[in-house]
Enzyme design. Structure first.
Site, PDB file in Angstrom:
ATOM      1  N   LEU A  44       0.504  -0.892   0.642  1.00  0.00           N
ATOM      2  CA  LEU A  44       0.205   0.254  -0.145  1.00  0.00           C
ATOM      3  C   LEU A  44       0.825   1.621  -0.155  1.00  0.00           C
ATOM      4  O   LEU A  44       2.447   1.167  -0.115  1.00  0.00           O
ATOM      5  CB  LEU A  44      -0.763  -0.142   1.216  1.00  0.00           C
ATOM      6  CG  LEU A  44      -1.448  -1.048   1.367  1.00  0.00           C
ATOM      7  CD1 LEU A  44      -2.175  -1.382   2.347  1.00  0.00           C
ATOM      8  CD2 LEU A  44      -2.655  -1.346   0.460  1.00  0.00           C
ATOM      9  N   THR A  48       2.488   6.327  -4.847  1.00  0.00           N
ATOM     10  CA  THR A  48       3.963   6.514  -5.188  1.00  0.00           C
ATOM     11  C   THR A  48       4.548   7.531  -4.476  1.00  0.00           C
ATOM     12  O   THR A  48       5.775   6.619  -4.257  1.00  0.00           O
ATOM     13  CB  THR A  48       2.984   7.178  -6.052  1.00  0.00           C
ATOM     14  OG1 THR A  48       2.895   7.238  -7.937  1.00  0.00           O
ATOM     15  CG2 THR A  48       4.432   8.168  -7.190  1.00  0.00           C
ATOM     16  N   LYS A  83      13.836  11.178  -0.388  1.00  0.00           N
ATOM     17  CA  LYS A  83      13.714  11.437   0.686  1.00  0.00           C
ATOM     18  C   LYS A  83      15.002  10.707   1.643  1.00  0.00           C
ATOM     19  O   LYS A  83      16.034  11.808   1.858  1.00  0.00           O
ATOM     20  CB  LYS A  83      12.871  12.468   1.939  1.00  0.00           C
ATOM     21  CG  LYS A  83      12.128  13.854   0.735  1.00  0.00           C
ATOM     22  CD  LYS A  83      11.509  13.434   0.397  1.00  0.00           C
ATOM     23  CE  LYS A  83      12.057  14.253  -1.147  1.00  0.00           C
ATOM     24  NZ  LYS A  83      10.972  14.123  -1.855  1.00  0.00           N
ATOM     25  N   GLY A 108      13.382  16.205 -10.951  1.00  0.00           N
ATOM     26  CA  GLY A 108      14.568  15.715 -12.092  1.00  0.00           C
ATOM     27  C   GLY A 108      15.707  16.621 -10.472  1.00  0.00           C
ATOM     28  O   GLY A 108      16.959  15.475 -10.350  1.00  0.00           O
ATOM     29  N   HIS A 159      14.722  32.045  19.188  1.00  0.00           N
ATOM     30  CA  HIS A 159      16.340  32.441  18.633  1.00  0.00           C
ATOM     31  C   HIS A 159      17.496  31.869  18.899  1.00  0.00           C
ATOM     32  O   HIS A 159      17.159  31.674  20.591  1.00  0.00           O
ATOM     33  CB  HIS A 159      17.040  34.116  18.526  1.00  0.00           C
ATOM     34  CG  HIS A 159      18.080  34.486  18.853  1.00  0.00           C
ATOM     35  ND1 HIS A 159      18.584  34.943  17.446  1.00  0.00           N
ATOM     36  CD2 HIS A 159      19.406  34.157  19.698  1.00  0.00           C
ATOM     37  CE1 HIS A 159      19.943  34.871  17.515  1.00  0.00           C
ATOM     38  NE2 HIS A 159      20.678  34.642  18.600  1.00  0.00           N
TER      39      HIS A 159
END
Ligand SMILES: Cc1cc2nc3c(=O)[nH]c(=O)nc-3n(C[C@H](O)[C@H](O)[C@H](O)COP(=O)(O)OP(=O)(O)OC[C@H]3O[C@@H](n4cnc5c(N)ncnc54)[C@H](O)[C@@H]3O)c2cc1C
EC number: 1.8.1.4
Length: 490
Positions: A62, A65, A75, A209, A468
């Site tokens: 499952l 894509t 990734k 790409g 910060h």
């Protein structure tokens, strides 16, 4: 939440022998065809809303894509290759000495990627079980608007009051290119190469790409990008294209924009690409691999949509109205197979939208606030309107930018490329678009989405405290620059 009626079905046909799950009855409130991020999310939301739900997937895993050959594996490889590049190029500067040369074990890298994929797709199995969703493995095709044949090891038929088409997309190509899947490849093959290309030629300077090009560049391949348009990532704000192009050139990518590829030939282990440049001169580029990443096409092969009265448009997309309802009123479509951005999170939003619509709710999607992200490094992220779009629409706007290099956080991590740009309405100061390139931009863009969802002004954001040192301080500074041209740290 509205109660969902229980439907009485007349026929129970065959029990699905292939299913990993216990299926008692083949009649459903909702059947979802396709288990990508659109389909599986739609199924979960339908089940949450009390509907008896089935999901049909032609592959054995499952996740579609995105989980199998898209977002997640790309990734995983981007992260692995980033670690390698850091080790080779940056460890020394950080005072980290390695005992010997750093080497890539590509087989292991690809195996780790696959382990991440397996774990993630396994997670979807778990979610289906948890939500009592019946999973059918096989190709789903309409018999008519209420019946679906599923061709697995055997063919079975199910009945569904509503169907959600979530069949996604496949890589597209150019008519004269023969994708041999060995040397002339799509993203699917690029995610499992057995060797690092010596010279990878990437046709298409879009998201996929560039991400995969960067993976192999970091691993040592020479990479040439050939793009038809006059800039890379051409659908995003031009300022982002310019900055990313600069970074890629610095990393010794060969960037060829305004090049029209006219032939791709394989000769032995070599691939020869011929293209016309801007001046109309023929350019020849030779590589050992050519990645064709010129977009994706909606996928409806084998669906037999005509039998259900579901119309496709001339781009092959399933045609839908504002409710994502197809020309057959009980059938909806979502994700890559319909119009709009081909993004996993867009498909997910649509999955939830359709489930809630079927349940009688009145959901809403603001397509203007679907962020776009490129996971190169630096990352690129955008939401709302680009400068080009605002100019074209004749909207009076003001712009504030802040460079990442002016942040203490960026200098600490040595991620100094990029900027954040905020576009705000000239009169009302409402934020109309946020465009950023830099470390962690993919995560930072969420702040912009929240701000725009609540129709914040640039001044609102400029008055929020940002921790910060963080990269997000660039958002505050860009908001200050947009409001009154008074960024503090530049
Ligand atoms: C290399 C790459 C990287 C990407 N990276 C990102 C990213 O980082 N972020 C992002 O947002 N997007 C990314 N995308 C795009 C993302 O993968 C798609 O937008 C997303 O998967 C679309 O989801 P979907 O549910 O519409 O379809 P898909 O994920 O394509 O799923 C459709 C499923 O339907 C099944 N199916 C099709 N027809 C039938 C049938 N008749 N019967 C049964 N099953 C069928 C298919 O087998 C498939 O499993 C990437 C894509 C690629 C290729």
């Amino acid at each position: 939440m509205l109660p969902v009626k229980t439907f009485v079905f007349l026929v129970t046909i065959h029990k699905n022998q292939n299913s990993k799950y216990n299926i008692d009855m083949n009649s459903y409130d909702v059947a979802v065809i396709g288990s990508g991020p659109g389909g599986y999310v739609a199924a979960i939301r339908c089940a949450q809303l009390g509907m008896k739900t089935a999901i049909i997937e032609k592959y054995s895993t499952l996740g579609g894509t995105c989980l199998n050959v898209g977002c997640i594996p790309s990734k995983a490889l981007l992260d692995s290759s980033h670690h390698f590049e850091d080790a080779v190029k940056h460890f020394d500067t950080h005072g980290i000495e390695l005992p010997g040369d750093v080497k890539v074990n590509l087989e292991k890298m690809i195996a780790r990627k696959q382990a991440v994929v397996d774990q993630t797709t396994g997670g979807i199995d778990f979610l289906m079980k948890k939500n009592n969703i019946d999973v059918y493995q096989g190709l789903g095709s309409f018999k008519d608007a209420r019946h679906i044949n599923i061709a697995g090891e055997e063919t079975i038929e199910i009945e569904a009051k509503h169907t959600i088409i979530a069949t996604g997309s496949k890589p597209s190509s150019l008519p004269f290119i023969n994708i041999d899947k060995e040397r002339i490849i799509t993203s699917t093959e690029a995610l499992k190469l057995k060797e690092i290309p010596k010279h990878l030629v990437v046709i298409g300077g879009g998201v996929i790409g560039l991400e995969l090009g960067q993976v192999y560049r970091r691993l040592g391949a020479e990479v040439t990008v050939v793009e038809y348009m006059d800039r890379i990532i051409p659908t995003m704000d031009a300022g982002l294209s310019k900055e990313l192009n600069k970074v890629f050139k610095k990393a010794k990518f060969k960037m060829n924009v305004s090049h029209k590829v006219k032939s791709v030939e394989r000769v032995g282990d070599e691939v020869i690409i011929k293209a016309d440049n801007k001046k109309g001169e023929e350019v020849e580029i030779k590589g050992d691999y050519c990645l064709v990443s010129v977009g994706r096409r909606p996928y409806t092969d084998g669906l037999n949509s005509e039998a259900a009265g579901v119309k496709l448009n001339d781009r092959g997309q399933v045609e839908v109205n504002d409710h994502l309802q197809t020309s057959a009123s009980n059938i909806y479509a979502i994700g890559d197979v319909i119009k709009g951005a081909m993004l996993a999170h867009k498909a997910e939003e649509e999955g939830v939208f359709v489930a809630e619509t079927i349940a009688g709710q009145k959901p809403h999607i603001d397509y203007n606030l679907i962020p776009g992200v490129v996971y190169t490094w630096p990352e690129v992220a955008s939401v709302g309107k680009s400068e080009e779009q605002l100019k074209e629409a004749g909207v009076a706007y003001k712009s504030g930018s802040f460079p990442m290099r002016a942040l203490g956080r960026s200098r600490a991590s040595m991620d100094i490329d990029g900027f954040v740009k905020i576009l705000a309405d000239k009169t009302t100061d409402e934020i109309l678009g946020v465009h950023m390139i830099g470390a962690r931009a993919a995560d930072m863009i969420a702040e912009a989405v929240v701000a725009m969802e609540f129709r914040a002004s640039a001044e609102d954001v400029s008055r929020m405290s940002h921790a910060h040192p963080t990269y997000t301080e660039a958002i505050k500074e860009a908001a200050l620059a947009a409001t009154e041209d008074r960024a503090l740290h530049i």
